[in-house]
Design an enzyme around this catalytic site. Structure first.
Site, short mmCIF file in Angstrom:
data_model
loop_
_atom_site.label_atom_id
_atom_site.label_comp_id
_atom_site.label_asym_id
_atom_site.label_seq_id
_atom_site.Cartn_x
_atom_site.Cartn_y
_atom_site.Cartn_z
N HIS A 170 4.10 55.24 13.17
CA HIS A 170 3.49 56.28 12.44
C HIS A 170 4.75 56.92 11.59
O HIS A 170 5.04 58.18 11.55
CB HIS A 170 2.78 57.29 13.12
CG HIS A 170 3.64 57.58 14.54
ND1 HIS A 170 4.70 58.05 14.87
CD2 HIS A 170 2.99 57.69 15.76
CE1 HIS A 170 4.78 58.48 15.91
NE2 HIS A 170 4.14 58.02 16.70
N HIS A 206 1.90 59.44 29.85
CA HIS A 206 1.62 59.99 28.74
C HIS A 206 0.25 59.34 28.02
O HIS A 206 0.16 58.10 28.06
CB HIS A 206 2.81 59.65 27.81
CG HIS A 206 2.88 60.00 26.31
ND1 HIS A 206 2.03 60.89 25.87
CD2 HIS A 206 3.52 59.52 25.29
CE1 HIS A 206 2.28 61.06 24.50
NE2 HIS A 206 3.24 60.26 24.36
N GLU A 261 -0.58 58.89 24.90
CA GLU A 261 -0.56 58.52 23.57
C GLU A 261 -0.89 56.83 23.36
O GLU A 261 -0.73 56.27 24.44
CB GLU A 261 0.81 58.48 22.90
CG GLU A 261 0.55 58.02 21.09
CD GLU A 261 1.73 58.60 20.24
OE1 GLU A 261 2.73 59.36 20.97
OE2 GLU A 261 1.59 58.58 19.01
N ASP A 294 0.00 53.94 22.37
CA ASP A 294 0.89 52.76 22.87
C ASP A 294 1.23 52.89 24.42
O ASP A 294 1.71 51.64 24.69
CB ASP A 294 2.34 53.11 22.19
CG ASP A 294 2.92 54.39 22.26
OD1 ASP A 294 2.20 55.36 22.38
OD2 ASP A 294 4.21 54.65 22.04
N HIS A 318 6.06 63.62 24.80
CA HIS A 318 5.84 63.94 23.26
C HIS A 318 4.45 64.57 22.85
O HIS A 318 4.45 65.07 21.71
CB HIS A 318 6.32 62.61 22.66
CG HIS A 318 5.84 62.13 21.44
ND1 HIS A 318 5.03 61.09 21.10
CD2 HIS A 318 5.82 63.00 20.05
CE1 HIS A 318 4.57 61.20 19.89
NE2 HIS A 318 5.17 62.02 19.07
N ASP A 368 8.28 58.74 27.25
CA ASP A 368 8.90 58.47 25.83
C ASP A 368 10.56 58.80 25.65
O ASP A 368 11.30 58.52 24.90
CB ASP A 368 8.27 59.62 24.65
CG ASP A 368 7.02 58.76 24.01
OD1 ASP A 368 7.06 57.48 24.11
OD2 ASP A 368 6.21 59.33 23.39
N TYR A 391 15.59 57.14 17.39
CA TYR A 391 14.23 57.59 18.16
C TYR A 391 14.32 59.25 18.36
O TYR A 391 13.18 59.85 18.15
CB TYR A 391 14.32 56.75 19.43
CG TYR A 391 13.01 56.86 20.41
CD1 TYR A 391 11.97 55.89 20.47
CD2 TYR A 391 12.85 58.25 21.15
CE1 TYR A 391 10.82 56.26 20.90
CE2 TYR A 391 11.64 58.38 21.75
CZ TYR A 391 10.57 57.16 21.84
OH TYR A 391 9.45 57.45 22.48
N HIS A 441 9.78 52.90 26.23
CA HIS A 441 10.20 52.23 25.07
C HIS A 441 11.83 51.62 25.36
O HIS A 441 12.65 52.41 25.58
CB HIS A 441 10.22 52.77 23.77
CG HIS A 441 8.88 53.43 23.53
ND1 HIS A 441 7.92 52.34 23.03
CD2 HIS A 441 8.26 54.53 23.30
CE1 HIS A 441 6.63 53.04 22.73
NE2 HIS A 441 6.83 54.36 22.89
#
Ligand code: FEO
Length: 398
Positions: free
Chosen positions: A24, A78, A80, A82, A145, A164, A192, A225
């Site tokens: 994004h 989380h 999101e 991903d 996040h 995250d 990041y 990540h």
């Protein structure tokens, strides 16, 4: 990639995405990973999942350790996509006893997947669930996040599964910080932070304070990540403290675009002035640089100077892009200024100066404007602007 045991009976079972190049708006030239973790105990818990196209990798990794049906709990740190994109299929396959998440997590999961019937177990900060020999404790980290975000702590292993936070977008076959060059890893972590978490810096400070308040001892940090901080958790915790306080070095970034090289020539004179005052300067021509690399450099710079010629009573589109992106990420505690060439109307410097004020920077005014093409005399004004910004930047105490 094969599962990797990160602590006794706790396994990385995620996926490596070698191909992703844009997250994004954040450039990811070296890909990323979607980390998920399987805690094997009397109760088996899967912590986080992976982006939907990587479901098969996750399932394959889990099945090397146990059958899907034996998983009791899925912990959703989380929502999101991903990390939860593969959740609906996975819940159908596993039929878990509990889907553990924050209250905002439950709300977000229902809003995304329209499955109010899942066996939600809502948890709050400080709450602990026993798995047998091990337990999992939760800390809500709203907006790190997303509003639903939380982290999971395994006290018996002093392991923080940090979602995250503390992540990096870097696809590797290695899983741990000590298997790669730390001097290559930390810049990935900085990029990041600058592009994902910078605007939430006050909340990062709160998280670090919460970790202290709850007396959490941290031996390992496993983000969702990138690499797991096994040997250097102290380094990344220290870096997050510095980045979230927006501690800056004697550095400046000159960000510009140019039509016929007049604004580019001005940028070089501004940079000379900054260097004269002892700042280390990087020039970013937005025709050839990515906004996310500029933000990474800005993270610990004391000064930011924007340059654009006037185009159609405005600024060049590439400059509008970086200004919009920068505003959203809320860098703080910078000295700033604007410059640019023009033909007849000359609004660009005013537009950029207003944007810098909106970002609450200490703006050195007036900026430098040159009609059509610079000469030695007019470039002195740019040089002096660079010097003034440099002098003001040196006043910033870090
Ligand atoms: Fe990696 Fe906010 O998702």
């Amino acid at each position: 990639m094969q599962p990797v045991e990160i602590k006794k009976d706790i396994h990385w079972v995620g996926a490596v995405d070698w191909d992703i190049r844009d997250f994004h708006g954040y450039s990811t030239p070296k890909g990323t990973t979607y980390n998920a973790f399987l805690i094997m105990d009397e109760k088996i818990a899967l912590v986080d999942t992976v982006k939907k196209p990587f479901l098969d990798d996750l399932v394959r990794n889990i099945q090397k350790l146990t059958s899907l049906k034996k998983i009791d709990y899925i912990i959703v740190n989380h929502v999101e996509m991903d990390h939860s994109g593969s959740l609906p299929v996975l819940i159908d396959m596993i039929q878990p006893e509990k889907v553990i998440c924050s209250s905002m997590g439950k709300k977000a999961l229902i809003e995304h997947f329209h499955r109010p019937d899942w066996p939600y177990e809502v948890v709050e900060t400080g709450q602990t669930i026993s798995l047998g020999k091990k337990s999992v404790q939760f800390i809500e980290v709203r907006m790190l996040h997303w509003p639903d975000s939380m982290v999971t702590y395994v006290p018996e292993d002093q392991l923080l599964l940090s979602s995250d936070g503390f992540g990096q977008h870097w696809a590797t076959c290695e899983r741990f910080d000590d298997q790669v060059d730390i001097n290559e890893l930390l810049p990935h972590a900085a990029k990041y932070y600058a592009n994902i978490l910078l605007l939430y810096s006050p909340l990062v400070q709160k998280l670090l304070a919460n970790v202290q308040k709850l007396g959490l001892k941290i031996d390992m940090i496993a983000p969702d990540h990138g690499l797991i901080w096994r040997s250097h958790p102290d380094k990344i915790l220290g870096a997050y403290d510095q980045w979230s306080k927006q501690v800056a070095k004697n550095k400046a970034v000159v960000i510009y675009d140019t039509m016929w090289h007049s604004t580019e020539t001005m940028a070089q004179s501004v940079a000379d002035g900054l260097m004269e005052e002892g700042l280390s300067v990087k020039l970013f021509n937005m025709k050839v640089n990515h906004r996310s690399d500029v933000m990474t450099e800005l993270l610990d710079s004391k000064a930011v100077i924007l340059g654009s010629p006037t185009l159609n009573n405005g600024i060049l589109p590439s400059m509008a892009d970086i200004i919009c992106y920068m505003k959203g990420l809320k860098p703080a505690n910078k000295v700033a200024a604007a410059f640019g060439s023009y033909g007849w109307s000359g609004e660009a410097v005013k537009i950029m100066t207003e944007a810098l004020h909106e970002m609450k920077f200490n703006v050195v005014e007036p900026g430098a404007r040159i009609q059509f093409a610079p000469n030695a005399d007019s470039l002195k004004g740019c040089y002096e602007l660079g010097r003034k910004v440099g002098m003001a930047a040196k006043e910033i105490v870090s």
